[in-house]
Each structure stands twice: as structure tokens, then as C-alpha cells.
Design a protein around this motif. Structure first.
Motif, PDB file in Angstrom:
ATOM      1  N   MET A 198       0.818  -1.215   0.000  1.00  9.84           N
ATOM      2  CA  MET A 198       0.000   0.000   0.000  1.00  9.84           C
ATOM      3  C   MET A 198       0.855   1.271   0.000  1.00  9.84           C
ATOM      4  SD  MET A 198      -3.296  -1.006   0.230  1.00  9.84           S
ATOM      5  CE  MET A 198      -4.330   0.046   1.234  1.00  9.84           C
ATOM      6  N   VAL A 199       2.144   1.160   0.319  1.00 15.40           N
ATOM      7  CA  VAL A 199       3.010   2.346   0.299  1.00 15.40           C
ATOM      8  C   VAL A 199       3.058   2.887  -1.131  1.00 15.40           C
ATOM      9  CG1 VAL A 199       5.356   3.215   0.636  1.00 15.40           C
ATOM     10  CG2 VAL A 199       4.399   1.544   2.237  1.00 15.40           C
ATOM     11  N   GLY A 200       2.829   4.186  -1.258  1.00 17.24           N
ATOM     12  CA  GLY A 200       2.792   4.800  -2.580  1.00 17.24           C
ATOM     13  C   GLY A 200       1.452   4.691  -3.262  1.00 17.24           C
ATOM     14  N   GLN A 201       0.427   4.223  -2.523  1.00 21.12           N
ATOM     15  CA  GLN A 201      -0.908   4.082  -3.109  1.00 21.12           C
ATOM     16  C   GLN A 201      -1.989   4.808  -2.313  1.00 21.12           C
ATOM     17  OE1 GLN A 201      -1.823  -0.072  -3.755  1.00 21.12           O
ATOM     18  NE2 GLN A 201      -0.173  -0.353  -5.220  1.00 21.12           N
ATOM     19  N   ILE A 202      -1.628   5.479  -1.247  1.00 23.57           N
ATOM     20  CA  ILE A 202      -2.622   6.126  -0.383  1.00 23.57           C
ATOM     21  C   ILE A 202      -2.862   7.559  -0.857  1.00 23.57           C
ATOM     22  CG2 ILE A 202      -3.236   6.787   1.962  1.00 23.57           C
ATOM     23  CD1 ILE A 202      -3.106   3.757   1.452  1.00 23.57           C
ATOM     24  N   LEU A 203      -4.125   7.861  -1.129  1.00 22.22           N
ATOM     25  CA  LEU A 203      -4.482   9.204  -1.587  1.00 22.22           C
ATOM     26  C   LEU A 203      -4.279  10.212  -0.456  1.00 22.22           C
ATOM     27  CD1 LEU A 203      -7.789   8.343  -3.492  1.00 22.22           C
ATOM     28  CD2 LEU A 203      -5.603   8.956  -4.529  1.00 22.22           C
ATOM     29  N   ASP A 204      -3.767  11.371  -0.808  1.00 25.26           N
ATOM     30  CA  ASP A 204      -3.531  12.434   0.178  1.00 25.26           C
ATOM     31  C   ASP A 204      -3.895  13.782  -0.458  1.00 25.26           C
ATOM     32  OD1 ASP A 204      -2.784  13.872   2.394  1.00 25.26           O
ATOM     33  OD2 ASP A 204      -0.624  13.748   1.988  1.00 25.26           O
ATOM     34  N   PRO A 205      -5.089  14.311  -0.130  1.00 23.62           N
ATOM     35  CA  PRO A 205      -6.049  13.818   0.875  1.00 23.62           C
ATOM     36  C   PRO A 205      -6.946  12.723   0.314  1.00 23.62           C
ATOM     37  CG  PRO A 205      -6.866  15.836  -0.098  1.00 23.62           C
ATOM     38  CD  PRO A 205      -5.505  15.604  -0.710  1.00 23.62           C
ATOM     39  N   HIS A 206      -7.623  12.020   1.217  1.00 24.05           N
ATOM     40  CA  HIS A 206      -8.638  11.067   0.788  1.00 24.05           C
ATOM     41  C   HIS A 206      -9.772  11.814   0.083  1.00 24.05           C
ATOM     42  CE1 HIS A 206      -7.416   8.248   4.360  1.00 24.05           C
ATOM     43  NE2 HIS A 206      -6.485   8.316   3.420  1.00 24.05           N
ATOM     44  N   VAL A 207     -10.511  11.094  -0.745  1.00 28.80           N
ATOM     45  CA  VAL A 207     -11.681  11.655  -1.436  1.00 28.80           C
ATOM     46  C   VAL A 207     -12.930  11.104  -0.747  1.00 28.80           C
ATOM     47  CG1 VAL A 207     -12.942  11.830  -3.604  1.00 28.80           C
ATOM     48  CG2 VAL A 207     -10.428  11.852  -3.608  1.00 28.80           C
ATOM     49  N   THR A 208     -13.734  11.990  -0.201  1.00 29.95           N
ATOM     50  CA  THR A 208     -14.882  11.584   0.613  1.00 29.95           C
ATOM     51  C   THR A 208     -16.109  11.277  -0.242  1.00 29.95           C
ATOM     52  OG1 THR A 208     -14.118  12.932   2.461  1.00 29.95           O
ATOM     53  CG2 THR A 208     -16.437  12.307   2.481  1.00 29.95           C
ATOM     54  N   ILE A 209     -16.804  10.191   0.105  1.00 34.48           N
ATOM     55  CA  ILE A 209     -18.141   9.933  -0.441  1.00 34.48           C
ATOM     56  C   ILE A 209     -19.104  10.745   0.424  1.00 34.48           C
ATOM     57  CG2 ILE A 209     -19.937   8.216  -0.869  1.00 34.48           C
ATOM     58  CD1 ILE A 209     -17.720   6.129  -1.181  1.00 34.48           C
ATOM     59  N   GLN A 210     -19.565  11.856  -0.099  1.00 34.96           N
ATOM     60  CA  GLN A 210     -20.440  12.736   0.680  1.00 34.96           C
ATOM     61  C   GLN A 210     -21.795  12.082   0.928  1.00 34.96           C
ATOM     62  OE1 GLN A 210     -20.531  16.333  -1.620  1.00 34.96           O
ATOM     63  NE2 GLN A 210     -18.328  16.707  -1.408  1.00 34.96           N
ATOM     64  N   THR A 211     -22.370  11.515  -0.125  1.00 31.25           N
ATOM     65  CA  THR A 211     -23.640  10.780  -0.001  1.00 31.25           C
ATOM     66  C   THR A 211     -23.614   9.596  -0.953  1.00 31.25           C
ATOM     67  OG1 THR A 211     -24.772  12.119  -1.682  1.00 31.25           O
ATOM     68  CG2 THR A 211     -24.990  12.828   0.625  1.00 31.25           C
ATOM     69  N   ALA A 212     -24.343   8.542  -0.584  1.00 30.80           N
ATOM     70  CA  ALA A 212     -24.561   7.381  -1.450  1.00 30.80           C
ATOM     71  C   ALA A 212     -26.057   7.096  -1.425  1.00 30.80           C
ATOM     72  CB  ALA A 212     -23.767   6.189  -0.954  1.00 30.80           C
ATOM     73  N   ARG A 213     -26.719   7.236  -2.574  1.00 31.50           N
ATOM     74  CA  ARG A 213     -28.172   7.104  -2.633  1.00 31.50           C
ATOM     75  C   ARG A 213     -28.595   6.287  -3.859  1.00 31.50           C
ATOM     76  NH1 ARG A 213     -27.157   8.933   1.560  1.00 31.50           N
ATOM     77  NH2 ARG A 213     -27.970  10.807   2.606  1.00 31.50           N
ATOM     78  N   ARG A 214     -29.688   5.555  -3.690  1.00 31.63           N
ATOM     79  CA  ARG A 214     -30.284   4.889  -4.841  1.00 31.63           C
ATOM     80  C   ARG A 214     -30.842   5.931  -5.807  1.00 31.63           C
ATOM     81  NH1 ARG A 214     -32.617  -1.002  -3.792  1.00 31.63           N
ATOM     82  NH2 ARG A 214     -31.930  -1.401  -1.644  1.00 31.63           N
ATOM     83  N   VAL A 215     -30.700   5.671  -7.102  1.00 31.37           N
ATOM     84  CA  VAL A 215     -31.198   6.579  -8.143  1.00 31.37           C
ATOM     85  C   VAL A 215     -31.810   5.742  -9.266  1.00 31.37           C
ATOM     86  CG1 VAL A 215     -29.543   8.428  -7.648  1.00 31.37           C
ATOM     87  CG2 VAL A 215     -28.916   6.619  -9.266  1.00 31.37           C
ATOM     88  N   PRO A 216     -32.652   6.365 -10.108  1.00 30.29           N
ATOM     89  CA  PRO A 216     -33.164   5.632 -11.277  1.00 30.29           C
ATOM     90  C   PRO A 216     -32.023   5.279 -12.234  1.00 30.29           C
ATOM     91  CG  PRO A 216     -34.441   7.633 -10.845  1.00 30.29           C
ATOM     92  CD  PRO A 216     -33.220   7.719  -9.989  1.00 30.29           C
ATOM     93  N   ALA A 217     -32.269   4.273 -13.046  1.00 30.49           N
ATOM     94  CA  ALA A 217     -31.279   3.883 -14.049  1.00 30.49           C
ATOM     95  C   ALA A 217     -31.052   5.029 -15.026  1.00 30.49           C
ATOM     96  CB  ALA A 217     -31.752   2.646 -14.802  1.00 30.49           C
ATOM     97  N   PRO A 218     -29.808   5.409 -15.291  1.00 33.20           N
ATOM     98  CA  PRO A 218     -29.556   6.481 -16.262  1.00 33.20           C
ATOM     99  C   PRO A 218     -30.052   6.094 -17.649  1.00 33.20           C
ATOM    100  CG  PRO A 218     -27.573   5.972 -14.983  1.00 33.20           C
ATOM    101  CD  PRO A 218     -28.571   4.889 -14.710  1.00 33.20           C
ATOM    102  N   ALA A 219     -30.574   7.052 -18.382  1.00 34.19           N
ATOM    103  CA  ALA A 219     -31.045   6.789 -19.740  1.00 34.19           C
ATOM    104  C   ALA A 219     -29.864   6.405 -20.625  1.00 34.19           C
ATOM    105  CB  ALA A 219     -31.754   8.027 -20.299  1.00 34.19           C
ATOM    106  N   GLY A 220     -30.060   5.368 -21.413  1.00 30.85           N
ATOM    107  CA  GLY A 220     -29.043   4.976 -22.374  1.00 30.85           C
ATOM    108  C   GLY A 220     -27.824   4.300 -21.777  1.00 30.85           C
ATOM    109  N   ALA A 221     -27.927   3.798 -20.552  1.00 30.01           N
ATOM    110  CA  ALA A 221     -26.785   3.125 -19.947  1.00 30.01           C
ATOM    111  C   ALA A 221     -26.424   1.871 -20.764  1.00 30.01           C
ATOM    112  CB  ALA A 221     -27.094   2.751 -18.506  1.00 30.01           C
ATOM    113  N   GLU A 222     -25.146   1.677 -21.015  1.00 28.07           N
ATOM    114  CA  GLU A 222     -24.711   0.548 -21.808  1.00 28.07           C
ATOM    115  C   GLU A 222     -24.814  -0.751 -21.023  1.00 28.07           C
ATOM    116  OE1 GLU A 222     -20.850   1.276 -23.384  1.00 28.07           O
ATOM    117  OE2 GLU A 222     -21.459   3.043 -24.525  1.00 28.07           O
ATOM    118  N   ALA A 223     -24.813  -1.865 -21.751  1.00 27.95           N
ATOM    119  CA  ALA A 223     -24.960  -3.168 -21.104  1.00 27.95           C
ATOM    120  C   ALA A 223     -23.801  -3.466 -20.171  1.00 27.95           C
ATOM    121  CB  ALA A 223     -25.074  -4.259 -22.168  1.00 27.95           C
ATOM    122  N   GLY A 224     -22.613  -2.961 -20.510  1.00 31.94           N
ATOM    123  CA  GLY A 224     -21.455  -3.169 -19.656  1.00 31.94           C
ATOM    124  C   GLY A 224     -20.729  -4.454 -19.967  1.00 31.94           C
TER     125      GLY A 224
END
Length: 230
Positions: A198-224
Motif C-alpha cells: 500500500m506504500v505509494g498508493q494512499i491518496l492524500d487527501p482522501h476523497v470523501t463519499i459525501q452521499t450514497a443514494r439509490r437513483v433511477p437507471a440512467p437513460a441509455g446506460a450501456e450493457a457493460g
């Protein structure tokens, strides 16, 4: 004279002869309007991760990986994921193994119990570019941490040659915000933080997930790509 008038009146009052019947062509049957194909509604859950650098939307494979998906959605629905951090970027591994990692970097009391491992050999999913996979040390000890892959890492699949036979459990993929994931991957790194690989892989600063919420499926989302063909 009276007989002539009577004859004329009888002729006028008698019913007219029917016109001669003519043969008409048979009616042309109406052509039914074409029925448009049914639009398949994507019922898989989608979650928007609003971070310091923008929003990433992921699609959750709750049918193929029900245990791992339910664990992730439990953190979302209880809002325990709010405040989790993206804290790792594997830039040091080079272009062939790119991922960012997030999870609970604060109060361990927010963690739900560990979950059973769902290998890709059982789910039919694969660790391709864009995949959402569960992080773990040993199979069956995963709690909050997850990966977002920015490159194919087939070595993470359970049946990868030379692997441990368990791999990492895929349970979704990015459907919007890949540019945000790339921005997190390219964010500044601490030269000293972390231990071992993990040395050399830790973000500084960390990036915060402010919110995580369910949402409708985006229009035109690819099959993946996470669902294996065939």
C-alpha cells in the motif's frame, strides 16, 4: 276511361323492381398496425456516489451476486456509507492493474458483520474495466471496502491461472461518472503513507463519499462488461 286511370294508379303504386344485382369485390382486410417491441425495464438497483470530485453511478448486480449486493445496499440505505473514503489508487502498479479503493476509514462501529464470499465462478461475473468488486483479505471477511476497476484485471477472477481460487467478488459496475473515477485515480498520493504494497498508493487527501443514494437507471446506460458472455 275509368279503367285506364285505375291501371295507371296501380302502376304508380306498385313496388319498384329491385335493381339488378352486381358482383362486388370482397372487402380488403384491415392491416393491423405493427406492435412496437417491448422495452425491457432494468430493475437492477443503481447508486449514485457523490464525492468531493463528482458523482459516480454504479449498477448493482443484485440477482447474480445477491449477498454482496445486499451488503453494499445496506450501507447505502442506512446512510452509513456517507463519509466513507476513497483512499487508495494503484498508479504504482502501472497501466495493467488500475483501481481505486473505498471504504470505512473512520468509526469501525459502522461496520456490519462480514459477508460470505461470492466467487466469479459462481456469479458468472468478471473483473473487467468498470467493475465494482468487493475488497477482502480472506474469503468471508469482507465488510465495507470495495474496488472500482479502471482496467481489466482478470487476475482477480476466481478461475485466474495462478490465483487463489477465490478471487474478488464482482457485484456491479460503473454506468456513469467514469471520468470522476479517473480523477480520483489520478489524485495526489502520499509518498510515505500505508504499509507493504500500500506504500505509494494512499491518496492524500482522501476523497470523501459525501452521499450514497439509490437513483433511477440512467437513460441509455450501456450493457457493460461484467456479465460473462455465453
Amino acid at each position: 276511361m275509368l279503367n285506364l286511370v285505375t291501371a295507371l294508379l296501380a302502376a304508380v303504386q306498385s313496388p319498384a323492381a329491385p335493381p339488378q344485382a352486381t358482383q362486388l369485390p370482397p372487402p380488403v382486410p384491415a392491416i393491423p398496425a405493427p406492435v412496437p417491441p417491448a422495452v425491457e425495464v432494468d430493475t437492477r438497483p443503481h447508486v449514485a456516489l457523490k464525492t468531493d470530485l463528482g458523482t459516480i453511478t454504479v449498477r448493482i448486480e443484485d440477482k447474480r451476486a445477491p449477498i454482496t449486493a445486499a451488503n453494499f445496499l445496506r450501507y447505502v440505505d442506512t446512510k452509513r456509507m456517507d463519509g466513507f473514503k476513497f483512499y487508495r489508487s494503484t498508479k504504482s502498479w502501472g497501466p495493467a492493474s488500475q483501481l481505486i479503493q473505498a471504504g470505512n476509514r473512520g468509526d469501525a462501529g459502522k461496520n456490519f458483520p462480514p459477508i460470505a464470499h461470492e466467487p466469479t465462478t459462481a456469479t458468472g461475473l468478471t473483473n473487467c474495466k468498470g467493475a465494482l468488486s468487493m475488497a477482502r483479505l480472506n474469503p468471508g471477511d469482507a465488510t465495507t471496502d470495495f474496488f472500482l476497476l479502471l482496467s481489466d484485471i482478470k487476475g482477480f477472477d476466481a478461475d485466474a491461472p495462478g490465483g487463489d481460487g477465490a478471487g474478488f467478488a464482482v457485484f456491479g459496475e460503473i454506468v456513469a461518472g467514469a471520468d470522476v473515477a479517473a480523477a480520483i485515480f489520478n489524485a495526489p498520493i502520499s509518498p510515505t503513507a500505508g504499509e507493504g504494497v500500500m506504500v505509494g498508493q494512499i491518496l492524500d487527501p482522501h476523497v470523501t463519499i459525501q452521499t450514497a443514494r439509490r437513483v433511477p437507471a440512467p437513460a441509455g446506460a450501456e450493457a457493460g462488461c461484467v456479465v460473462k458472455a455465453g
